[in-house]
Design an enzyme around this catalytic site. Structure first.
Site, PDB file in Angstrom:
ATOM      1  N   TYR A  32       0.830  -1.208   0.000  1.00 20.18           N
ATOM      2  CA  TYR A  32       0.000   0.000   0.000  1.00 20.18           C
ATOM      3  C   TYR A  32       0.857   1.248   0.000  1.00 20.18           C
ATOM      4  O   TYR A  32       2.074   1.200   0.206  1.00 20.18           O
ATOM      5  CB  TYR A  32      -0.964  -0.005   1.197  1.00 20.18           C
ATOM      6  CG  TYR A  32      -0.341   0.329   2.546  1.00 20.18           C
ATOM      7  CD1 TYR A  32       0.547  -0.528   3.174  1.00 20.18           C
ATOM      8  CD2 TYR A  32      -0.653   1.527   3.187  1.00 20.18           C
ATOM      9  CE1 TYR A  32       1.098  -0.210   4.414  1.00 20.18           C
ATOM     10  CE2 TYR A  32      -0.107   1.848   4.425  1.00 20.18           C
ATOM     11  CZ  TYR A  32       0.774   0.980   5.032  1.00 20.18           C
ATOM     12  OH  TYR A  32       1.326   1.293   6.248  1.00 20.18           O
ATOM     13  N   LYS A 149       6.472  -1.732   1.890  1.00 17.48           N
ATOM     14  CA  LYS A 149       5.281  -1.146   2.514  1.00 17.48           C
ATOM     15  C   LYS A 149       4.115  -2.140   2.372  1.00 17.48           C
ATOM     16  O   LYS A 149       3.201  -1.972   1.558  1.00 17.48           O
ATOM     17  CB  LYS A 149       4.949   0.228   1.910  1.00 17.48           C
ATOM     18  CG  LYS A 149       4.047   1.042   2.832  1.00 17.48           C
ATOM     19  CD  LYS A 149       4.098   2.512   2.513  1.00 17.48           C
ATOM     20  CE  LYS A 149       3.087   3.332   3.278  1.00 17.48           C
ATOM     21  NZ  LYS A 149       3.190   3.279   4.735  1.00 17.48           N
ATOM     22  N   GLU A 181      12.225   2.555  13.907  1.00 16.99           N
ATOM     23  CA  GLU A 181      11.273   3.590  13.469  1.00 16.99           C
ATOM     24  C   GLU A 181      10.053   3.522  14.373  1.00 16.99           C
ATOM     25  O   GLU A 181      10.066   2.817  15.384  1.00 16.99           O
ATOM     26  CB  GLU A 181      10.901   3.376  11.996  1.00 16.99           C
ATOM     27  CG  GLU A 181      10.260   2.035  11.725  1.00 16.99           C
ATOM     28  CD  GLU A 181       9.849   1.823  10.271  1.00 16.99           C
ATOM     29  OE1 GLU A 181       9.710   2.802   9.533  1.00 16.99           O
ATOM     30  OE2 GLU A 181       9.641   0.650   9.909  1.00 16.99           O
ATOM     31  N   LEU A 205      11.197   1.555   7.016  1.00 16.15           N
ATOM     32  CA  LEU A 205      10.525   1.967   5.773  1.00 16.15           C
ATOM     33  C   LEU A 205      11.204   3.228   5.242  1.00 16.15           C
ATOM     34  O   LEU A 205      11.410   4.175   6.009  1.00 16.15           O
ATOM     35  CB  LEU A 205       9.042   2.254   6.037  1.00 16.15           C
ATOM     36  CG  LEU A 205       8.279   2.590   4.755  1.00 16.15           C
ATOM     37  CD1 LEU A 205       7.929   1.317   3.983  1.00 16.15           C
ATOM     38  CD2 LEU A 205       7.020   3.389   5.041  1.00 16.15           C
TER      39      LEU A 205
END
Ligand code: PDD
Length: 295
Positions: A32, A149, A181, A205
């Protein structure tokens, strides 16, 4: 009701029907993007489409569209959702491997499912700009390919929920004592006067906002470093920020119930927040300096 794009049609979101055999639903076999738009214009769309291509290639789904076709489709979606009450919209775009009888291995001939839908992006509340937000740390137990992702986000969901239950807005993840993250954000810190964030790796990411904020910081002359950040460095950081396409740059002023820096959004955040706002489509053009004017 907002308008969604689903497999070639534009229709009200509540009329979209996903098959129970869709592999996105059964296996999380999908990827996505979340793409921000301001005043009807996309922000950093090419970077999002490049990352989408990389995610699709990484899980071996043939992209159903090229960049020009994606752009036309998404701009059409924005136009169909134009509403002065919500000028800023985030587009959620998901591509699954498609519908097929349930079997873990790839089906030989499924066609990818494509869904795109919008939701409003609200400006940062005044309280956040003046007081910042709270975050907590948590162990990063996600899989080894967080650079893709993917919609397979159960660990992120559980981490975010644990944060919310502790009165925080985000979980900041640590793997082997090193910052990776956030559950749905990248993390940047100001440490000894430098802006520091972990380097791109399979555990992080490649955030589009992260990359833009690093560029803006370099343009403004701040020293920027992409290097490992340990748990103890995180704990003594002067500033901590979360970046994402929907939350932009969020200043964290409480970490695990301890105050970060001076306890309010710091000076480097103020500068980068202003630069980011000025870079967005529809931002007011700054007044040229009057010649001879001292103000
Ligand atoms: N998430 N890291 C993770 C795990 C994320 O889920 C996100 C964004 C980011 C920031 O990436 P970007 O700056 O490109 O938005 C980093 C989106 C917004 C979401 O899942 O809703």
């Amino acid at each position: 009701m907002s308008i969604a794009y689903f497999n070639g049609d534009y229709l009200p979101l509540d009329q979209v029907r996903i098959s129970p055999l869709d592999r996105g639903f059964l296996f999380g076999d999908s990827v996505y993007e979340v793409i921000p738009s301001y005043a009807g214009e996309f922000f950093m769309l090419p970077a999002h489409l490049e990352r989408l291509d990389r995610s699709l290639a990484a899980i071996r789904i043939l992209s159903p569209f090229d960049a020009g076709q994606w752009t036309a489709l998404l701009e059409d979606l924005l136009a169909r959702n134009a509403d002065p009450a919500t000028p800023d919209l985030g587009v959620y775009l998901q591509v699954t491997r498609g519908v097929a009888p349930r079997d873990h291995a790839f089906p030989p001939d499924a066609r990818p499912t494509v869904l795109a839908m919008v939701s409003p992006i609200r400006p940062l509340p005044e309280a956040v700009r003046t007081e910042g937000v709270a975050a907590v740390t948590a162990e990063d137990r996600r899989w080894g390919h967080c650079d893709i992702k993917a919609t397979t986000l159960l660990a992120n969901v559980l981490n975010r929920q644990a944060a919310v239950e502790q009165g925080a807005v985000e979980a900041i993840l640590l793997r082997d004592g090193q910052l990776t993250e956030g559950a749905a954000s990248n993390v940047l810190v100001v440490l000894d006067g430098r802006l520091v964030t972990p380097p791109l790796a399979p555990s992080v990411l490649p955030g589009v906002t992260r990359s833009r904020v690093l560029d803006l910081a370099r343009e403004l002359g701040y020293p920027v470093e992409e290097c490992a950040v340990s748990e103890s460095e995180l704990a003594r950081a002067e500033e901590i920020w979360l970046t994402s396409s929907t939350r932009e740059i969020l200043p964290v002023t409480r970490l695990n119930d301890r105050v970060v820096g001076a306890g309010h959004p710091g000076p480097v955040w103020q500068a980068l927040h202003a630069a980011y706002q000025a870079a967005k489509p529809g931002a007011p053009v700054s007044e040229p300096m009057q010649s001879g004017g001292a103000a």
